[in-house]
Scaffold this motif. Structure first.
Motif, PDB file in Angstrom:
ATOM      1  N   THR A   1       1.177  -1.388   0.250  1.00 14.77           N
ATOM      2  CA  THR A   1       0.167   0.141  -0.186  1.00 14.77           C
ATOM      3  C   THR A   1       0.847   1.315   0.062  1.00 14.77           C
ATOM      4  O   THR A   1       0.454   2.626  -0.367  1.00 14.77           O
ATOM      5  CB  THR A   1      -0.929   0.454   1.138  1.00 14.77           C
ATOM      6  OG1 THR A   1      -0.032   0.555   2.110  1.00 14.77           O
ATOM      7  CG2 THR A   1      -1.549  -1.441   1.645  1.00 14.77           C
ATOM      8  N   GLY A   2       2.114   0.828   0.301  1.00 20.52           N
ATOM      9  CA  GLY A   2       3.313   2.342  -0.030  1.00 20.52           C
ATOM     10  C   GLY A   2       2.896   3.440   1.306  1.00 20.52           C
ATOM     11  O   GLY A   2       3.600   3.909   1.746  1.00 20.52           O
ATOM     12  N   LEU A   3       1.881   2.831   2.311  1.00 19.50           N
ATOM     13  CA  LEU A   3       1.575   3.555   4.089  1.00 19.50           C
ATOM     14  C   LEU A   3       2.316   2.822   4.757  1.00 19.50           C
ATOM     15  O   LEU A   3       2.422   1.506   4.692  1.00 19.50           O
ATOM     16  CB  LEU A   3       0.382   3.336   4.136  1.00 19.50           C
ATOM     17  CG  LEU A   3      -0.356   4.340   2.666  1.00 19.50           C
ATOM     18  CD1 LEU A   3      -1.902   3.843   3.385  1.00 19.50           C
ATOM     19  CD2 LEU A   3      -0.383   5.470   2.679  1.00 19.50           C
ATOM     20  N   ILE A   4       2.604   3.436   6.301  1.00 24.26           N
ATOM     21  CA  ILE A   4       3.161   2.809   7.585  1.00 24.26           C
ATOM     22  C   ILE A   4       2.073   3.168   7.986  1.00 24.26           C
ATOM     23  O   ILE A   4       0.944   3.315   8.262  1.00 24.26           O
ATOM     24  CB  ILE A   4       4.029   4.023   8.122  1.00 24.26           C
ATOM     25  CG1 ILE A   4       5.072   3.805   7.204  1.00 24.26           C
ATOM     26  CG2 ILE A   4       4.693   3.333   9.334  1.00 24.26           C
ATOM     27  CD1 ILE A   4       6.005   5.156   7.494  1.00 24.26           C
ATOM     28  N   PRO A   5       1.623   1.191   8.286  1.00 22.72           N
ATOM     29  CA  PRO A   5       0.367   1.383   9.280  1.00 22.72           C
ATOM     30  C   PRO A   5      -0.168   2.189  10.174  1.00 22.72           C
ATOM     31  O   PRO A   5       0.980   2.691  11.765  1.00 22.72           O
ATOM     32  CB  PRO A   5       0.525  -0.165   9.303  1.00 22.72           C
ATOM     33  CG  PRO A   5       1.513  -1.314   8.689  1.00 22.72           C
ATOM     34  CD  PRO A   5       2.270  -0.246   8.430  1.00 22.72           C
ATOM     35  N   ASP A   6      -1.215   2.617  10.429  1.00 25.21           N
ATOM     36  CA  ASP A   6      -1.589   3.450  11.229  1.00 25.21           C
ATOM     37  C   ASP A   6      -3.464   3.936  11.125  1.00 25.21           C
ATOM     38  O   ASP A   6      -3.838   3.390  10.578  1.00 25.21           O
ATOM     39  CB  ASP A   6      -0.834   5.253  10.519  1.00 25.21           C
ATOM     40  CG  ASP A   6      -1.660   5.778  11.910  1.00 25.21           C
ATOM     41  OD1 ASP A   6       0.093   6.355  12.887  1.00 25.21           O
ATOM     42  OD2 ASP A   6      -2.407   6.862  12.266  1.00 25.21           O
TER      43      ASP A   6
ATOM     44  N   LYS B   1      13.150   4.914   2.260  1.00 28.28           N
ATOM     45  CA  LYS B   1      14.356   4.734   4.007  1.00 28.28           C
ATOM     46  C   LYS B   1      13.808   5.560   4.812  1.00 28.28           C
ATOM     47  O   LYS B   1      14.634   5.944   5.579  1.00 28.28           O
ATOM     48  CB  LYS B   1      15.643   5.092   3.324  1.00 28.28           C
ATOM     49  CG  LYS B   1      15.593   3.747   1.630  1.00 28.28           C
ATOM     50  CD  LYS B   1      17.312   2.842   1.660  1.00 28.28           C
ATOM     51  CE  LYS B   1      17.186   2.404   0.955  1.00 28.28           C
ATOM     52  NZ  LYS B   1      17.137   2.762  -0.275  1.00 28.28           N
ATOM     53  N   ASN B   2      12.985   7.025   4.526  1.00 36.52           N
ATOM     54  CA  ASN B   2      12.892   8.087   5.219  1.00 36.52           C
ATOM     55  C   ASN B   2      11.540   8.155   6.305  1.00 36.52           C
ATOM     56  O   ASN B   2      11.797   8.972   7.189  1.00 36.52           O
ATOM     57  CB  ASN B   2      13.127   9.450   5.355  1.00 36.52           C
ATOM     58  CG  ASN B   2      15.071   9.123   4.619  1.00 36.52           C
ATOM     59  OD1 ASN B   2      15.463   9.224   5.485  1.00 36.52           O
ATOM     60  ND2 ASN B   2      15.280   9.933   3.614  1.00 36.52           N
ATOM     61  N   GLY B   3      11.461   7.266   6.121  1.00 35.87           N
ATOM     62  CA  GLY B   3       9.532   6.838   6.848  1.00 35.87           C
ATOM     63  C   GLY B   3       8.520   7.947   6.490  1.00 35.87           C
ATOM     64  O   GLY B   3       7.318   8.796   6.635  1.00 35.87           O
ATOM     65  N   LEU B   4       8.450   8.225   5.099  1.00 41.22           N
ATOM     66  CA  LEU B   4       7.750   8.858   3.843  1.00 41.22           C
ATOM     67  C   LEU B   4       6.705   8.547   3.720  1.00 41.22           C
ATOM     68  O   LEU B   4       6.862   6.304   3.168  1.00 41.22           O
ATOM     69  CB  LEU B   4       8.468   9.786   2.984  1.00 41.22           C
ATOM     70  CG  LEU B   4       9.283  10.643   3.531  1.00 41.22           C
ATOM     71  CD1 LEU B   4      10.314  11.242   2.399  1.00 41.22           C
ATOM     72  CD2 LEU B   4       8.826  12.389   4.126  1.00 41.22           C
ATOM     73  N   LEU B   5       5.487   8.592   3.131  1.00 40.98           N
ATOM     74  CA  LEU B   5       4.750   7.495   2.402  1.00 40.98           C
ATOM     75  C   LEU B   5       4.560   7.948   1.306  1.00 40.98           C
ATOM     76  O   LEU B   5       5.107   9.031   0.380  1.00 40.98           O
ATOM     77  CB  LEU B   5       3.516   8.241   3.240  1.00 40.98           C
ATOM     78  CG  LEU B   5       3.291   7.907   4.146  1.00 40.98           C
ATOM     79  CD1 LEU B   5       2.092   8.093   4.428  1.00 40.98           C
ATOM     80  CD2 LEU B   5       3.247   7.177   4.898  1.00 40.98           C
ATOM     81  N   SER B   6       4.884   6.949   0.101  1.00 41.00           N
ATOM     82  CA  SER B   6       4.168   5.986  -1.392  1.00 41.00           C
ATOM     83  C   SER B   6       2.659   6.570  -1.710  1.00 41.00           C
ATOM     84  O   SER B   6       2.090   5.903  -1.146  1.00 41.00           O
ATOM     85  CB  SER B   6       5.133   5.067  -1.826  1.00 41.00           C
ATOM     86  OG  SER B   6       5.436   5.129  -2.662  1.00 41.00           O
ATOM     87  N   THR B   7       1.794   7.161  -2.272  1.00 38.16           N
ATOM     88  CA  THR B   7       1.466   7.081  -2.593  1.00 38.16           C
ATOM     89  C   THR B   7       0.689   7.759  -3.738  1.00 38.16           C
ATOM     90  O   THR B   7       1.328   8.179  -4.735  1.00 38.16           O
ATOM     91  CB  THR B   7       0.221   7.860  -1.446  1.00 38.16           C
ATOM     92  OG1 THR B   7      -0.592   7.872  -1.630  1.00 38.16           O
ATOM     93  CG2 THR B   7       0.759   9.519  -1.469  1.00 38.16           C
TER      94      THR B   7
END
Ligand code: ADP
Length: 500
Positions: A126-131, A280-286
């Motif tokens: 999903t390109g997201l960090i689970p939240d 690699k820096n905690g950004l989201l891909s969307t």
């Protein structure tokens, strides 16, 4: 030729409608606020019927102000608060629960319990960090907590939608159940490379696939308004989540284009072209907003929790200024911050530092430091935080930004924009039209309806308000950034001392 494009801008606190003409100029605006519902601390809800009634209300009002009927509208574009979750009954059209708003933290525990291998799958697909922000856990909460919802969902009687989907469902007289790639990519259920709902993640959250809307490009002919609702059959042909719509409205069509919205928080989006980049820096891909005939593009997204909010804090808590714009006057009354730095980590530090226990920190204060220096340090902190996110985006993408396009309340501050340009050493373009989110939705609808020929035509209509060019010497920039980095380290050190 029909004269106008209608943008429905369904935000977190208000519903707006703007009618644009062929040159992308605002012809009519109507806006209505609606109720924020806080059932418990950390919980946020909206009434879906109020979202709808306020949205259709302002559409009628905006048309009435111009004295036109919907027949004069060539196409409707929708842009919306992202991630907010609505579940309703397919037969009756009745929501089974209030809309659970993106800000709502009620499902934070659910996210903590996701096993590591599933978290990894979610990140990769999903390109997201689970939240808890995203829709997935909010849907599960409704299915788990509303009586009879799980059984009804299994029988295929319930539908899920983000706010765009809900508006289209209502506008079309219950005929359209669809969403676009940008909204789908914020549910934490959509595979952004395969461009389809991920069955394994749906299964993990216990969400039947029958609840999920069809997914299409942002610029696409979704269907028509119901004649009973809009007194005409108007094509709904542009849909995008608010941040992606703003990037499109700012003509951020090219790889390397970056926009920053300076609101309460800051939202940065970088167009990364046809490649989804794993940060690699905690950004989201969307997914970026685009038309059907263009290839799917991706963005890297980073947000800053305390952006314009630092100015609110200087105004309301510190009482240094009466109004936010006055911050510019105070900041420019001094040469610099007299060596002081403010790190406004009031709620922790986000991308790329990620330290949730960091707290606001002031360093380098000397005897001559006064409130003007303080206000200047506050404004500069917005620019430094933006700098850090941009450099992280560039490191992830492997190339530099072309230029920074800006909007949002605090982008009106000329001192901040000049300092921002100096610190990132890149030109900043601030357009005249500030309604970029609505404009993005209008562009998508207008391109799809054939109202505008292509993106080049749109670029020709863009009115650049002000361009800020970097003027600071490399030496001064380095000195200032060194100071900022040390201040951030101090904020992190405080967090470390407290965690012992
Ligand atoms: P939101 O959509 O998040 O409510 P806006 O885009 O309306 O935000 O921007 C409001 C924010 O911008 C507030 O935090 C306010 O303090 C700040 N702001 C508005 N005008 C200025 C200005 N001229 N200088 C600095 N900050 C400003």
């Amino acid at each position: 030729m029909k004269k106008y494009i209608m943008a429905l801008d369904q935000g977190t606190t208000s519903s707006r409608c703007i009618l644009f003409n062929k040159k992308g100029e605002v012809q009519s605006v109507a806006q209505r606020e609606f109720k924020q519902i806080y059932p418990k601390p950390g919980w946020v809800e909206h009434d879906p019927m109020e979202i709808w009634s306020s949205q259709i209300g302002v559409a009628i009002e905006a048309a009435a102000k111009l004295g036109i009927s919907f027949e004069n509208v060539a196409g409707i574009g929708i842009t919306n608060q992202r991630e907010t979750t609505i579940v309703w009954n397919k037969k009756t059209g009745e929501p089974v629960y209030n809309a659970i708003v993106w800000q709502c933290r009620r499902t934070a525990d659910m996210i903590d319990k996701i096993p590591a291998d599933m978290k990894k799958k979610i990140r990769n697909r999903t390109g997201l960090i689970p939240d808890a922000y995203f829709s997935a856990s909010k849907i599960k909460w409704i299915l788990d907590n509303v009586k009879g919802a799980k059984t009804a969902a299994k029988k295929g009687d319930l539908l899920f939608g983000t706010v765009d989907t809900w508006i289209m469902w209502m506008l079309s007289g219950h005929k359209i159940h669809a969403t676009d790639y940008t909204n789908a990519s914020r549910t934490m259920l959509f595979d952004i490379k395969k461009l389809k709902w991920d069955e394994e993640i749906l299964d993990y959250f216990g969400i039947p696939k029958s609840m999920m809307p069809e997914v299409h490009p942002s610029g696409y002919n979704y269907g028509y308004t119901d004649i009973a609702i809009a007194s005409g059959e108007i094509p709904i042909c542009g849909v995008a989540g608010d941040q992606q719509a703003a990037l499109f409205g700012l003509c951020g069509f090219q790889k390397g284009d970056v926009k920053n919205t300076y609101g309460t928080g800051c939202f940065l989006l970088m167009n990364t072209g046809e490649k989804a980049i794993r940060s690699k820096n905690g950004l989201l891909s969307t997914i970026a907003a685009n038309t059907e005939k263009d290839p799917v593009q991706y963005v890297l997204e980073g947000s800053i929790f305390i952006g314009g909010a630092v100015v609110q804090w200087l105004r309301d808590e510190m009482e240094f200024i009466k109004k936010s714009p006055l911050s510019e006057k105070l900041a420019t009354a001094v040469e610099d911050t007299a060596g002081g730095y403010l790190v406004p980590a009031f709620t922790g530090l986000g991308a790329p530092h990620w330290d949730q226990d960091a707290r606001g920190t002031m360093v380098g204060v000397t005897r001559g430091f006064n409130k003007k220096h303080f206000v200047r340090a506050g404004l500069e902190s917005i620019a430094y935080q933006t700098h850090d996110v941009i450099r992280a985006m560039e490191a992830d993408a492997g190339y530099s930004l072309n230029s920074l396009k800006v909007d949002g309340g605090a982008s009106q501050n000329n001192f901040l924009m000049q300092f921002q340009s100096d610190i990132i050493n890149t030109e900043i373009v601030r357009p005249k039209v500030v309604e970029n989110t609505a404009l993005g939705a209008a562009y998508l609808a207008g391109l799809t309806a054939g109202y505008w020929k292509d993106k080049e035509e749109l670029k020709a209509y863009q009115k650049v308000g002000t361009v800020f060019e970097a003027e600071m010497s490399a030496k001064e920039r380095k000195e200032k950034l060194d100071g900022w980095n040390k201040a951030v380290e101090t904020a992190k050190f405080w967090s470390k001392l407290n965690s012992k």
